[in-house]
Design a protein around this motif. Sequence first.
Motif, mmCIF file in Angstrom:
data_model
loop_
_atom_site.group_PDB
_atom_site.id
_atom_site.type_symbol
_atom_site.label_atom_id
_atom_site.label_comp_id
_atom_site.label_asym_id
_atom_site.label_seq_id
_atom_site.Cartn_x
_atom_site.Cartn_y
_atom_site.Cartn_z
ATOM 1 N N ILE A 236 0.858 -1.194 0.000
ATOM 2 C CA ILE A 236 0.000 0.000 0.000
ATOM 3 C C ILE A 236 0.885 1.233 0.000
ATOM 4 O O ILE A 236 1.827 1.323 0.803
ATOM 5 C CB ILE A 236 -0.925 0.030 1.242
ATOM 6 N N LEU A 237 0.595 2.166 -0.890
ATOM 7 C CA LEU A 237 1.343 3.422 -0.965
ATOM 8 C C LEU A 237 0.444 4.554 -0.496
ATOM 9 O O LEU A 237 -0.605 4.812 -1.088
ATOM 10 C CB LEU A 237 1.805 3.699 -2.397
ATOM 11 N N ARG A 238 0.857 5.236 0.560
ATOM 12 C CA ARG A 238 0.100 6.371 1.097
ATOM 13 C C ARG A 238 0.704 7.644 0.503
ATOM 14 O O ARG A 238 1.845 7.996 0.804
ATOM 15 C CB ARG A 238 0.186 6.371 2.627
ATOM 16 N N VAL A 239 -0.068 8.332 -0.362
ATOM 17 C CA VAL A 239 0.524 9.407 -1.170
ATOM 18 C C VAL A 239 -0.372 10.645 -1.230
ATOM 19 O O VAL A 239 -1.579 10.578 -1.028
ATOM 20 C CB VAL A 239 0.809 8.930 -2.618
ATOM 21 N N HIS A 240 0.260 11.783 -1.522
ATOM 22 C CA HIS A 240 -0.461 13.021 -1.796
ATOM 23 C C HIS A 240 -0.850 13.104 -3.274
ATOM 24 O O HIS A 240 -1.967 13.467 -3.603
ATOM 25 C CB HIS A 240 0.400 14.243 -1.439
ATOM 26 N N ASN A 241 0.083 12.788 -4.158
ATOM 27 C CA ASN A 241 -0.151 12.909 -5.597
ATOM 28 C C ASN A 241 -0.603 11.554 -6.152
ATOM 29 O O ASN A 241 0.214 10.718 -6.539
ATOM 30 C CB ASN A 241 1.112 13.398 -6.313
ATOM 31 N N VAL A 242 -1.896 11.340 -6.161
ATOM 32 C CA VAL A 242 -2.446 10.057 -6.594
ATOM 33 C C VAL A 242 -2.194 9.828 -8.083
ATOM 34 O O VAL A 242 -1.778 8.735 -8.498
ATOM 35 C CB VAL A 242 -3.950 9.985 -6.284
ATOM 36 N N LYS A 243 -2.417 10.851 -8.901
ATOM 37 C CA LYS A 243 -2.314 10.693 -10.356
ATOM 38 C C LYS A 243 -0.930 10.194 -10.776
ATOM 39 O O LYS A 243 -0.804 9.216 -11.522
ATOM 40 C CB LYS A 243 -2.626 12.019 -11.050
ATOM 41 N N SER A 244 0.115 10.839 -10.305
ATOM 42 C CA SER A 244 1.478 10.447 -10.689
ATOM 43 C C SER A 244 1.817 9.044 -10.202
ATOM 44 O O SER A 244 2.482 8.270 -10.891
ATOM 45 C CB SER A 244 2.498 11.441 -10.126
ATOM 46 N N THR A 245 1.343 8.717 -9.002
ATOM 47 C CA THR A 245 1.647 7.399 -8.444
ATOM 48 C C THR A 245 0.911 6.309 -9.210
ATOM 49 O O THR A 245 1.488 5.251 -9.506
ATOM 50 C CB THR A 245 1.268 7.359 -6.953
ATOM 51 N N VAL A 246 -0.343 6.552 -9.553
ATOM 52 C CA VAL A 246 -1.105 5.572 -10.337
ATOM 53 C C VAL A 246 -0.457 5.358 -11.703
ATOM 54 O O VAL A 246 -0.354 4.217 -12.190
ATOM 55 C CB VAL A 246 -2.573 6.015 -10.480
ATOM 56 N N GLU A 247 0.018 6.430 -12.335
ATOM 57 C CA GLU A 247 0.695 6.296 -13.632
ATOM 58 C C GLU A 247 1.957 5.458 -13.500
ATOM 59 O O GLU A 247 2.242 4.594 -14.356
ATOM 60 C CB GLU A 247 1.025 7.682 -14.180
ATOM 61 N N MET A 248 2.724 5.679 -12.446
ATOM 62 C CA MET A 248 3.928 4.871 -12.205
ATOM 63 C C MET A 248 3.562 3.397 -12.055
ATOM 64 O O MET A 248 4.197 2.510 -12.647
ATOM 65 C CB MET A 248 4.655 5.389 -10.960
ATOM 66 N N LEU A 249 2.520 3.115 -11.279
ATOM 67 C CA LEU A 249 2.113 1.729 -11.048
ATOM 68 C C LEU A 249 1.608 1.067 -12.333
ATOM 69 O O LEU A 249 1.857 -0.125 -12.559
ATOM 70 C CB LEU A 249 1.026 1.677 -9.970
ATOM 71 N N ARG A 250 0.923 1.832 -13.174
ATOM 72 C CA ARG A 250 0.454 1.272 -14.451
ATOM 73 C C ARG A 250 1.624 0.895 -15.354
ATOM 74 O O ARG A 250 1.590 -0.141 -16.035
ATOM 75 C CB ARG A 250 -0.460 2.275 -15.155
ATOM 76 N N ILE A 251 2.661 1.712 -15.363
ATOM 77 C CA ILE A 251 3.842 1.398 -16.171
ATOM 78 C C ILE A 251 4.565 0.178 -15.608
ATOM 79 O O ILE A 251 4.996 -0.715 -16.364
ATOM 80 C CB ILE A 251 4.778 2.623 -16.254
ATOM 81 N N MET A 252 4.680 0.105 -14.276
ATOM 82 C CA MET A 252 5.290 -1.084 -13.668
ATOM 83 C C MET A 252 4.497 -2.338 -14.016
ATOM 84 O O MET A 252 5.061 -3.381 -14.349
ATOM 85 C CB MET A 252 5.360 -0.916 -12.146
ATOM 86 N N ASP A 253 3.161 -2.216 -13.944
ATOM 87 C CA ASP A 253 2.299 -3.369 -14.224
ATOM 88 C C ASP A 253 2.414 -3.803 -15.683
ATOM 89 O O ASP A 253 2.486 -4.999 -15.981
ATOM 90 C CB ASP A 253 0.849 -3.008 -13.887
ATOM 91 N N ALA A 254 2.470 -2.829 -16.592
ATOM 92 C CA ALA A 254 2.613 -3.153 -18.020
ATOM 93 C C ALA A 254 3.951 -3.814 -18.307
ATOM 94 O O ALA A 254 4.047 -4.715 -19.152
ATOM 95 C CB ALA A 254 2.456 -1.889 -18.863
ATOM 96 N N THR A 255 4.974 -3.404 -17.589
ATOM 97 C CA THR A 255 6.303 -3.979 -17.783
ATOM 98 C C THR A 255 6.334 -5.432 -17.320
ATOM 99 O O THR A 255 6.972 -6.303 -17.931
ATOM 100 C CB THR A 255 7.357 -3.155 -17.012
ATOM 101 N N ARG A 256 5.610 -5.708 -16.238
ATOM 102 C CA ARG A 256 5.574 -7.079 -15.715
ATOM 103 C C ARG A 256 4.671 -7.974 -16.561
ATOM 104 O O ARG A 256 4.899 -9.179 -16.643
ATOM 105 C CB ARG A 256 5.035 -7.062 -14.277
ATOM 106 N N ASN A 257 3.638 -7.386 -17.148
ATOM 107 C CA ASN A 257 2.604 -8.186 -17.837
ATOM 108 C C ASN A 257 2.464 -7.808 -19.305
ATOM 109 O O ASN A 257 1.342 -7.740 -19.823
ATOM 110 C CB ASN A 257 1.270 -8.012 -17.109
ATOM 111 N N TYR A 258 3.584 -7.574 -19.967
ATOM 112 C CA TYR A 258 3.531 -7.072 -21.350
ATOM 113 C C TYR A 258 2.865 -8.051 -22.308
ATOM 114 O O TYR A 258 2.318 -7.663 -23.325
ATOM 115 C CB TYR A 258 4.933 -6.715 -21.849
ATOM 116 N N HIS A 259 2.891 -9.343 -21.974
ATOM 117 C CA HIS A 259 2.280 -10.343 -22.881
ATOM 118 C C HIS A 259 0.771 -10.143 -22.986
ATOM 119 O O HIS A 259 0.160 -10.524 -23.993
ATOM 120 C CB HIS A 259 2.550 -11.771 -22.381
ATOM 121 N N SER A 260 0.168 -9.582 -21.948
ATOM 122 C CA SER A 260 -1.298 -9.473 -21.928
ATOM 123 C C SER A 260 -1.808 -8.095 -22.343
ATOM 124 O O SER A 260 -2.997 -7.827 -22.288
ATOM 125 C CB SER A 260 -1.816 -9.807 -20.539
ATOM 126 N N ILE A 261 -0.889 -7.211 -22.767
ATOM 127 C CA ILE A 261 -1.309 -5.869 -23.182
ATOM 128 C C ILE A 261 -2.006 -5.927 -24.534
ATOM 129 O O ILE A 261 -1.518 -6.564 -25.456
ATOM 130 C CB ILE A 261 -0.094 -4.898 -23.264
#
Length: 261
Positions: A236-261
């Motif tokens: 769990i990430l407790r953050v002020h800037n939700v938008k930037s953090t969500v974008e970072m997590l989406r890129i991490m997720d895409a990198t881990r799961n590129y076969h399913s993109i």
Amino acid sequence: MGILNVTPDSFSDGGQFSSFELACQHADEMVNQGATIIDIGGESTRPGAEPVSVEEELQRVIPLVKYVVEHHDVWISVDTSKAEVMAQAIAAGAHLINDVCALQQPNALQVAAKLDVPVCLMHMQGQPKTMQDQPQYQDVVDDIILFFKQRIDAAIAAGIKPHNIIIDPGFGFGKTLSHNYQLLAQLDRFNVLSAPLLIGLSRKSMIGTLLQCDVLERDNGSVVAAMIAVQKGAHILRVHNVKSTVEMLRIMDATRNYHSI
């Protein structure tokens, strides 16, 4: 986890969201940006902070809990150390207790056990008013792991279910700059506790001191540090800037799961 401080003196957004209408708007914005937990706090725990009364904290927190319950399908966390605030917030619809004092205040253990909801135990050396005076450890990670073992044992003994326990090493709460970066570098050592890991380092002085920037200029550094935390096992990430953090997590997720993109 999006941070919603309804306090006039929080270190990052003090006063910015302290009126009810502004706080509601900010909650809406964070949910729209992808927050799945809103963490509502009515008492500042920044270094040097003064405590507030139970009555004042309730007046700040409970109306917001009710608003988020009514308008959004997200989890609500109440950031408090007071047993009465915990009880009333959960009764109003909150789902999680986030306690910087790790249930060490009067009746907190007993009330949390009775409420039977997830609770986050945070490590803090000292109290907010004095915690940054001269923090010292033998080994900051070893010492905090020992603290968590003791608090987890106390929580279970009080009747809190093991699966309801979350831990937070407490970046910036009685730690030097070096302590904070050792914690971040060795975050995976907390896996021995078999508890989900909540991380709150958004906009903290460990970012600002290192990068020599003011509070509102710390979002880039905060997102980088959050990414490292996720790589080291944070849940769990407790953050002020939700938008930037969500974008970072989406890129991490895409990198881990590129076969399913």
